[in-house]
Design a protein around this motif. Sequence first.
Motif, mmCIF file in Angstrom:
data_model
loop_
_atom_site.group_PDB
_atom_site.id
_atom_site.type_symbol
_atom_site.label_atom_id
_atom_site.label_comp_id
_atom_site.label_asym_id
_atom_site.label_seq_id
_atom_site.Cartn_x
_atom_site.Cartn_y
_atom_site.Cartn_z
ATOM 1 N N ASP A 15 26.712 73.861 -88.806
ATOM 2 C CA ASP A 15 28.152 73.797 -88.630
ATOM 3 C C ASP A 15 28.836 73.476 -89.961
ATOM 4 O OD1 ASP A 15 26.581 71.539 -88.160
ATOM 5 O OD2 ASP A 15 28.140 70.469 -87.081
ATOM 6 N N PRO A 16 30.153 73.713 -90.075
ATOM 7 C CA PRO A 16 30.866 73.381 -91.313
ATOM 8 C C PRO A 16 30.771 71.890 -91.624
ATOM 9 C CG PRO A 16 32.214 74.785 -89.896
ATOM 10 C CD PRO A 16 31.030 74.355 -89.078
ATOM 11 N N ASP A 17 30.895 71.551 -92.901
ATOM 12 C CA ASP A 17 30.845 70.146 -93.315
ATOM 13 C C ASP A 17 31.917 69.328 -92.594
ATOM 14 O OD1 ASP A 17 28.875 70.941 -95.003
ATOM 15 O OD2 ASP A 17 29.934 70.463 -96.865
ATOM 16 N N TYR A 18 31.542 68.099 -92.264
ATOM 17 C CA TYR A 18 32.465 67.165 -91.623
ATOM 18 C C TYR A 18 33.189 66.374 -92.709
ATOM 19 C CZ TYR A 18 34.037 63.311 -88.601
ATOM 20 O OH TYR A 18 34.791 62.380 -87.925
ATOM 21 N N VAL A 19 34.497 66.571 -92.796
ATOM 22 C CA VAL A 19 35.308 65.914 -93.814
ATOM 23 C C VAL A 19 36.358 65.069 -93.115
ATOM 24 C CG1 VAL A 19 36.815 66.221 -95.819
ATOM 25 C CG2 VAL A 19 34.960 67.870 -95.373
ATOM 26 N N VAL A 20 36.402 63.770 -93.418
ATOM 27 C CA VAL A 20 37.383 62.888 -92.812
ATOM 28 C C VAL A 20 37.744 61.793 -93.807
ATOM 29 C CG1 VAL A 20 35.628 61.402 -91.719
ATOM 30 C CG2 VAL A 20 37.921 61.509 -90.745
ATOM 31 N N GLY A 21 39.013 61.460 -93.870
ATOM 32 C CA GLY A 21 39.461 60.406 -94.779
ATOM 33 C C GLY A 21 39.156 60.688 -96.228
ATOM 34 N N GLY A 22 39.108 61.963 -96.590
ATOM 35 C CA GLY A 22 38.814 62.332 -97.972
ATOM 36 C C GLY A 22 37.346 62.321 -98.332
ATOM 37 N N THR A 23 36.472 62.007 -97.368
ATOM 38 C CA THR A 23 35.027 61.978 -97.613
ATOM 39 C C THR A 23 34.356 63.163 -96.946
ATOM 40 O OG1 THR A 23 35.007 59.560 -97.731
ATOM 41 C CG2 THR A 23 32.901 60.654 -97.316
ATOM 42 N N ASN A 24 33.538 63.887 -97.679
ATOM 43 C CA ASN A 24 32.760 64.988 -97.124
ATOM 44 C C ASN A 24 31.377 64.455 -96.761
ATOM 45 O OD1 ASN A 24 31.198 67.255 -96.600
ATOM 46 N ND2 ASN A 24 32.210 68.510 -98.147
ATOM 47 N N TYR A 25 31.094 64.413 -95.456
ATOM 48 C CA TYR A 25 29.817 63.884 -94.977
ATOM 49 C C TYR A 25 28.751 64.961 -94.839
ATOM 50 C CZ TYR A 25 32.318 59.555 -93.937
ATOM 51 O OH TYR A 25 33.054 58.391 -94.036
ATOM 52 N N GLY A 26 29.116 66.218 -95.112
ATOM 53 C CA GLY A 26 28.158 67.307 -95.001
ATOM 54 C C GLY A 26 28.012 67.779 -93.565
ATOM 55 N N PRO A 27 27.042 68.665 -93.301
ATOM 56 C CA PRO A 27 26.815 69.137 -91.931
ATOM 57 C C PRO A 27 26.243 68.027 -91.064
ATOM 58 C CG PRO A 27 25.090 69.934 -93.378
ATOM 59 C CD PRO A 27 26.101 69.256 -94.263
ATOM 60 N N VAL A 28 26.445 68.150 -89.759
ATOM 61 C CA VAL A 28 25.959 67.125 -88.833
ATOM 62 C C VAL A 28 24.432 67.103 -88.842
ATOM 63 C CG1 VAL A 28 25.890 66.363 -86.433
ATOM 64 C CG2 VAL A 28 28.010 67.312 -87.388
ATOM 65 N N ARG A 29 23.870 65.913 -88.973
ATOM 66 C CA ARG A 29 22.417 65.730 -89.021
ATOM 67 C C ARG A 29 22.111 64.295 -88.628
ATOM 68 N NH1 ARG A 29 25.093 65.303 -93.560
ATOM 69 N NH2 ARG A 29 24.461 63.867 -95.212
ATOM 70 N N ARG A 30 21.013 64.099 -87.954
ATOM 71 C CA ARG A 30 20.674 62.735 -87.518
ATOM 72 C C ARG A 30 19.170 62.604 -87.359
ATOM 73 N NH1 ARG A 30 20.393 59.038 -82.816
ATOM 74 N NH2 ARG A 30 21.639 57.202 -83.296
ATOM 75 N N PRO A 31 18.566 61.598 -87.997
ATOM 76 C CA PRO A 31 17.110 61.445 -87.904
ATOM 77 C C PRO A 31 16.637 61.064 -86.502
ATOM 78 C CG PRO A 31 18.017 60.200 -89.758
ATOM 79 C CD PRO A 31 19.168 60.609 -88.895
ATOM 80 N N LEU A 32 15.396 61.447 -86.224
ATOM 81 C CA LEU A 32 14.683 61.023 -85.025
ATOM 82 C C LEU A 32 13.369 60.380 -85.458
ATOM 83 C CD1 LEU A 32 14.856 64.179 -82.711
ATOM 84 C CD2 LEU A 32 15.935 61.974 -82.231
#
Length: 410
Positions: A199-216
């Motif tokens: 998905d497109p990068d997640y940008v909020v509050g001027g910060t680019n957090y990159g694409p959604v990803r989460r460790p397991l």
Amino acid sequence: MVSAAGALAAPAAAAASVAGRAAAEEVPVPVPAPEPAPVPAPGIVKPLPAEWFVRRGTNAEMRWDAFRDADGAAVVGRHVPVERFFVRNHTATPSIDADTWTLKLFGSGLRGAPTAQDPVEIGLDDLRALPSTRISALIECAGNARSYYLSQQDQPVPGTPWTLGGVGSAGWRGVRLADLLRAAGLTGAAVDVLPTGLDPDYVVGGTNYGPVRRPLPIAKALDDVLVAYEMNGAPLTPDHGAPARLVVPGWVGIASIKWVGSIEVADHPLHSPWNTDFYRMFGPDYPPGGGVPLTDQVVKCAFELAAGARLAAGRGHRLYGRAWSGAAAVRRVEVSTDGGRTWRRADLRDEPRADDWTRWSVDWRPEGPGRYELRARATDRRGNGQPERALFNREGYLFGAVVAHPVTVV
């Protein structure tokens, strides 16, 4: 690049197919008036008819009253049809060509430690050629029911103001992540895996957090996680993760990464904003640096009835709903029609299963016209239940308290 045929074909022949588990569900209250036009929300591809959804920014909340027609007959079975399934997007639904899509696997936890620049790759046809598994499981946003922190507990929280419609059950078909990892060369040194979406990068509050990803953690990855390519017997649609997504039974929805494009397998702990900055508990009742990353969903229970519904006086009514828990199958559901003063057991209409919801019903004949407050609460087989008040956290995650459901008898 290590080819799918060389790295995956031989081990895949020995991969075992297993049956999945299932989960359970919860109650509505004041739902803001839905927006009228059946047009997509920003970043969502499918139509969103107002009679099925409440639009919430880049998300679409399912309406519980749409589970039944005007005569009270069920129009949604155990699985929610794809066209009615809720949508949770951090940004927007991407358009991905299934013919050119590949899933890249790399990292120090795989044999030979393939790199992101030279990964093991598998295409959709290769994925479909591997032994498949079918499971029935819920997907539920960690913020589902968030709005009740404010409406019931007078505790404002940020984020999407879900009522109880950020959840849905479906039948999924795909390849066990355990089988895929082993086929790609999993070693005993693996500690974490990190699926990343396209998905497109997640940008909020001027910060680019990159694409959604989460460790397991590797233990969960090898337990019951599915790399799914079908939903309710048909190929995944764009809004629900096409061409392939993870399904992580029982866990908060953020773990079930949509549009998965790569999976890092590491011999050390992995981190992303979605298990450090987000999806942890912060607040006065949690450690100063926040709680551990969220995993299991909490117990919930919902009526298949609009909040504020008008019911006819002088006759009996059958109330329907669904209950679920991320930790275990539902054991019982209790319903109150007098604001929680008295309770009685509901009839369970399904054999309860872990990781899926259980449908229930109870008969009620109101004493007369007036306003009533319905409540429903569930308990799972591990003894987890629903408190009268949810413990506050700053982001409004995992609201699991009993929800007040107003109706008027006329």
